[in-house]
Design a protein around this motif. Structure first.
Motif, PDB file in Angstrom:
ATOM      1  N   GLN A 516     -12.994  -8.724   5.446  1.00  0.00           N
ATOM      2  CA  GLN A 516     -12.662  -7.306   5.285  1.00  0.00           C
ATOM      3  C   GLN A 516     -11.152  -7.160   5.448  1.00  0.00           C
ATOM      4  OE1 GLN A 516     -15.033  -4.966   4.663  1.00  0.00           O
ATOM      5  NE2 GLN A 516     -16.731  -6.409   4.817  1.00  0.00           N
ATOM      6  N   HIS A 517     -10.531  -6.440   4.535  1.00  0.00           N
ATOM      7  CA  HIS A 517      -9.064  -6.313   4.537  1.00  0.00           C
ATOM      8  C   HIS A 517      -8.655  -4.840   4.612  1.00  0.00           C
ATOM      9  CE1 HIS A 517      -8.890 -10.474   2.943  1.00  0.00           C
ATOM     10  NE2 HIS A 517      -9.834 -10.100   2.101  1.00  0.00           N
ATOM     11  N   TRP A 518      -7.573  -4.585   5.332  1.00  0.00           N
ATOM     12  CA  TRP A 518      -6.837  -3.314   5.246  1.00  0.00           C
ATOM     13  C   TRP A 518      -5.410  -3.680   4.885  1.00  0.00           C
ATOM     14  CZ3 TRP A 518      -6.321   1.705   4.661  1.00  0.00           C
ATOM     15  CH2 TRP A 518      -5.140   2.333   5.062  1.00  0.00           C
ATOM     16  N   ILE A 519      -4.932  -3.213   3.741  1.00  0.00           N
ATOM     17  CA  ILE A 519      -3.625  -3.645   3.242  1.00  0.00           C
ATOM     18  C   ILE A 519      -2.797  -2.430   2.857  1.00  0.00           C
ATOM     19  CG2 ILE A 519      -2.426  -5.016   1.484  1.00  0.00           C
ATOM     20  CD1 ILE A 519      -4.879  -6.790   1.317  1.00  0.00           C
ATOM     21  N   ARG A 520      -1.563  -2.386   3.350  1.00  0.00           N
ATOM     22  CA  ARG A 520      -0.639  -1.295   3.029  1.00  0.00           C
ATOM     23  C   ARG A 520       0.027  -1.551   1.688  1.00  0.00           C
ATOM     24  NH1 ARG A 520       0.189   1.964   7.654  1.00  0.00           N
ATOM     25  NH2 ARG A 520       0.906   3.431   6.057  1.00  0.00           N
ATOM     26  N   GLY A 521       0.516  -0.465   1.077  1.00  0.00           N
ATOM     27  CA  GLY A 521       1.114  -0.554  -0.247  1.00  0.00           C
ATOM     28  C   GLY A 521       2.558  -1.013  -0.228  1.00  0.00           C
ATOM     29  N   GLN A 522       3.134  -1.129  -1.432  1.00  0.00           N
ATOM     30  CA  GLN A 522       4.493  -1.639  -1.575  1.00  0.00           C
ATOM     31  C   GLN A 522       5.524  -0.729  -0.922  1.00  0.00           C
ATOM     32  OE1 GLN A 522       5.216  -4.715  -2.926  1.00  0.00           O
ATOM     33  NE2 GLN A 522       7.237  -4.314  -2.036  1.00  0.00           N
ATOM     34  N   ALA A 523       5.306   0.578  -0.989  1.00  0.00           N
ATOM     35  CA  ALA A 523       6.256   1.509  -0.374  1.00  0.00           C
ATOM     36  C   ALA A 523       6.354   1.274   1.128  1.00  0.00           C
ATOM     37  CB  ALA A 523       5.850   2.955  -0.662  1.00  0.00           C
ATOM     38  N   PHE A 524       5.232   0.970   1.766  1.00  0.00           N
ATOM     39  CA  PHE A 524       5.244   0.675   3.195  1.00  0.00           C
ATOM     40  C   PHE A 524       6.050  -0.590   3.464  1.00  0.00           C
ATOM     41  CE2 PHE A 524       3.567  -1.469   6.944  1.00  0.00           C
ATOM     42  CZ  PHE A 524       3.554  -0.451   7.890  1.00  0.00           C
ATOM     43  N   LEU A 525       5.833  -1.633   2.665  1.00  0.00           N
ATOM     44  CA  LEU A 525       6.591  -2.873   2.849  1.00  0.00           C
ATOM     45  C   LEU A 525       8.080  -2.631   2.682  1.00  0.00           C
ATOM     46  CD1 LEU A 525       4.346  -5.457   0.948  1.00  0.00           C
ATOM     47  CD2 LEU A 525       4.522  -5.132   3.417  1.00  0.00           C
ATOM     48  N   ASP A 526       8.451  -1.875   1.655  1.00  0.00           N
ATOM     49  CA  ASP A 526       9.877  -1.615   1.395  1.00  0.00           C
ATOM     50  C   ASP A 526      10.516  -0.873   2.566  1.00  0.00           C
ATOM     51  OD1 ASP A 526       9.565  -2.827  -1.051  1.00  0.00           O
ATOM     52  OD2 ASP A 526       9.358  -0.943  -2.162  1.00  0.00           O
ATOM     53  N   ALA A 527       9.736  -0.010   3.216  1.00  0.00           N
ATOM     54  CA  ALA A 527      10.292   0.753   4.330  1.00  0.00           C
ATOM     55  C   ALA A 527      10.502  -0.122   5.567  1.00  0.00           C
ATOM     56  CB  ALA A 527       9.348   1.909   4.681  1.00  0.00           C
TER      57      ALA A 527
END
Length: 554
Positions: A516-527
């Motif tokens: 089971q995965h919970w993964i944040r989007g690219q905008a979160f990574l960039d921040a």
């Protein structure tokens, strides 16, 4: 608007007339029709706060003595009625609010009451009426004011000894001594303990003011009928140690509400005030409120039958850190009956922003201190702690009585150790972890028979959603320890993912291995840091704030 309301009230003299209602209140006597025999309740009033309509709610009130004679009447005489005044935030005009309340009184209460259509409503709200009855008959000198039941409703009548916390004037009623002791330890706080004798009687229907025992004689008749004359007689004449008086309590357990009674006799309540001491005996039958503390109710409000099964389960959790500590708390609140938690670390000042434990636990062992906290807060969960490593624990134990292992350490040595132990005694395994910044969280669910290692390879790194640079881990000053940068709020996503996955695995809902995965989007990574990118298998999360999904583990 205020003048319009006054005109309306003045023009409806056929319905109501104003009386003095005291400071802050206007009362209007409602005109009642001739009521059928046995249906009279005296008078009824419309009450308006003097701040109406801007603040306050219009109400209907009857005489307080109707509270246990007419349904939906509270102890102070207030009528609880559906579709009454919708309130100042409803947008309705003051006149329409009053009209709606008066119409509801006549159509939803008075008419069905006269027709006998509300007679069954006492049983629907039995707890409310019993509370009114108890409050009316209570005093400051009662030896017991409330009974807490810990175990389930018995299938047949039983008699057992229970704990009386005399300082709090409560009784913890439970036939299981070990479970009872844990609750007493949590609730007692050094209170003086006494033994009481409890007759626990199941009844198949809710009791109402017309059917609950009205006096000691009627209660004793019920006891003799349900227990038999001999057993009931022994209970009613029971004495404590060395022939001293003992409190005797009867609990009538209906499906949705229980009713308690403190019989006369028993040790008097001794009140010391200044230089004087006075003893207050229990001269008459006292009705007692009974409140459920069993896991089926406190954790699931009777809506989750799996809780009863979870009470028999033993879960081993390795890792009591920022992820492990809140997950353990969630497992306890989900009804797990037994937890063993393992962690050799002590709580540091730097930990308290992301841990269930706070500043009062700095310098103490995480596992032991959390176990004590869980035991105090949720005594139905029997928690034991080990402040060593899983390797040390397995030298003296095995997994033969463990229903599930949860590894939340992120440590490869721990995963290898558990893998070897599962070969000897197989059980379900959950491996959970968070990536830096909690940009992703994962829970690998492995049912019985499914190993973690595939072709002797530890696959955790390949399940990461991001390829992390080496310097993403930060070092504490003057210390070799490293840590991830994230907040407790960010970690709640991971806690929810892991806790829910663990319960599904324990409940037998997981039939094949998966992650089971919970993964944040690219905008979160960039921040968080420029240059971070999701791996190809996780790229579907890129346009979203965060998504959860499942992949097969094979």
């Amino acid at each position: 608007m205020a003048n319009a309301l006054e005109d309306y009230l003045a023009s409806h003299v056929n319905l109501l007339s104003e009386q003095s209602g005291g400071e802050g209140l206007r009362r209007f006597l409602l005109r009642l029709p001739n009521l059928p025999e046995g249906r009279s309740f005296g008078q009824a009033w419309l009450e308006l706060p003097r701040t109406f309509p801007d603040n306050g709610i219009a109400k209907i009130r009857l005489l307080p003595e109707n509270a246990l004679k007419v349904p939906h009447i509270e102890a102070d005489g207030k009528l609880c009625i559906d579709d009454g005044d919708p309130g100042p935030l409803s947008g309705a005009s003051p006149i329409s609010r009053v009209q709606q309340l008066i119409e509801a009184f006549y159509e939803l209460f008075l008419r069905p009451w006269c027709a006998g259509d509300l007679d069954g409503d006492f049983a629907d709200e039995a707890q409310n009426y019993w509370t009114i009855h108890c409050n009316r008959n209570s005093s400051l000198h009662d030896a017991v004011t409330k009974v807490y039941t810990i175990d389930r409703q018995p299938a047949s009548p039983s008699i057992y000894k229970a704990k009386h916390l005399s300082g709090k004037r409560i009784v913890v009623a439970c036939s299981d001594d070990a479970l009872s002791n844990r609750f007493v330890s949590a609730m007692g706080d050094g209170q003086q303990l006494r033994q009481v004798l409890v007759a626990d009687i199941p009844v198949s229907f809710p009791l109402t003011p017309d059917t609950w025992p009205q006096d000691q004689a009627s209660l004793e008749r019920l006891l003799r009928m349900r227990l038999g004359s001999g057993v009931a007689g022994n209970f009613l004449s029971a004495k404590g140690h060395r022939g001293r008086p003992i409190h005797r309590i009867v609990i009538l357990r209906a499906p949705d509400c229980s009713f308690g009674f403190l019989l006369p006799g028993g040790p008097p309540v001794v009140i010391r005030k200044g230089y004087s001491t006075r003893a207050y005996p229990t001269p008459k039958l006292i009705p007692l409120q009974v409140e459920r503390l069993d896991p089926n109710w406190t954790f699931g409000r009777n809506q989750h039958p799996e809780i009863q099964i979870r009470q028999q389960k033993h879960v081993l959790v390795i890792g009591v850190g920022a992820l492990g500590s809140p997950v353990i708390e969630q497992l306890a609140k989900a009804g797990i009956g037994r937890l063993t938690i393992i962690d050799g670390d002590i709580l540091l000042a730097a930990n308290i922003g992301r841990h269930v434990l706070g500043a009062d636990a700095i310098g103490l062992g995480k596992a032991k201190t959390l176990a004590e906290k869980i035991s105090r807060s949720w005594p139905s969960c029997n928690v034991s702690a080990n402040s060593g490593s899983i390797e040390c624990w397995l030298r003296h134990h095995d997994l033969s009585d463990v229903d599930m292992v949860i590894d939340l350490t992120g440590e490869p040595d721990v995963r290898l150790c558990v893998e070897i132990a599962r070969k000897r005694h197989n059980c379900p395994l959950l491996i959970g972890w968070m990536e830096p910044y909690v940009a992703a969280a994962h829970a690998c669910l492995l049912p019985i028979g499914q190993p973690w290692m595939i072709d002797q390879v530890d696959r955790l790194e390949s399940l990461q959603a991001v390829t992390w640079p080496d310097d993403v881990m930060q070092h504490e000053p003057s210390c070799s320890s490293i840590f991830q940068s994230y907040t407790s709020a960010a970690a709640t996503h991971a806690v929810a993912l892991v806790a829910e996955a663990a319960l599904n695995l324990l409940d037998g809902k997981i039939k094949r291995p998966n992650v089971q995965h919970w993964i944040r989007g690219q905008a979160f990574l960039d921040a968080q840091r420029p240059g971070l990118n999701l791996r190809e298998w996780a790229i579907a999360a890129a346009p979203f704030d965060g998504i959860s999904f499942e992949t097969v583990y094979e």
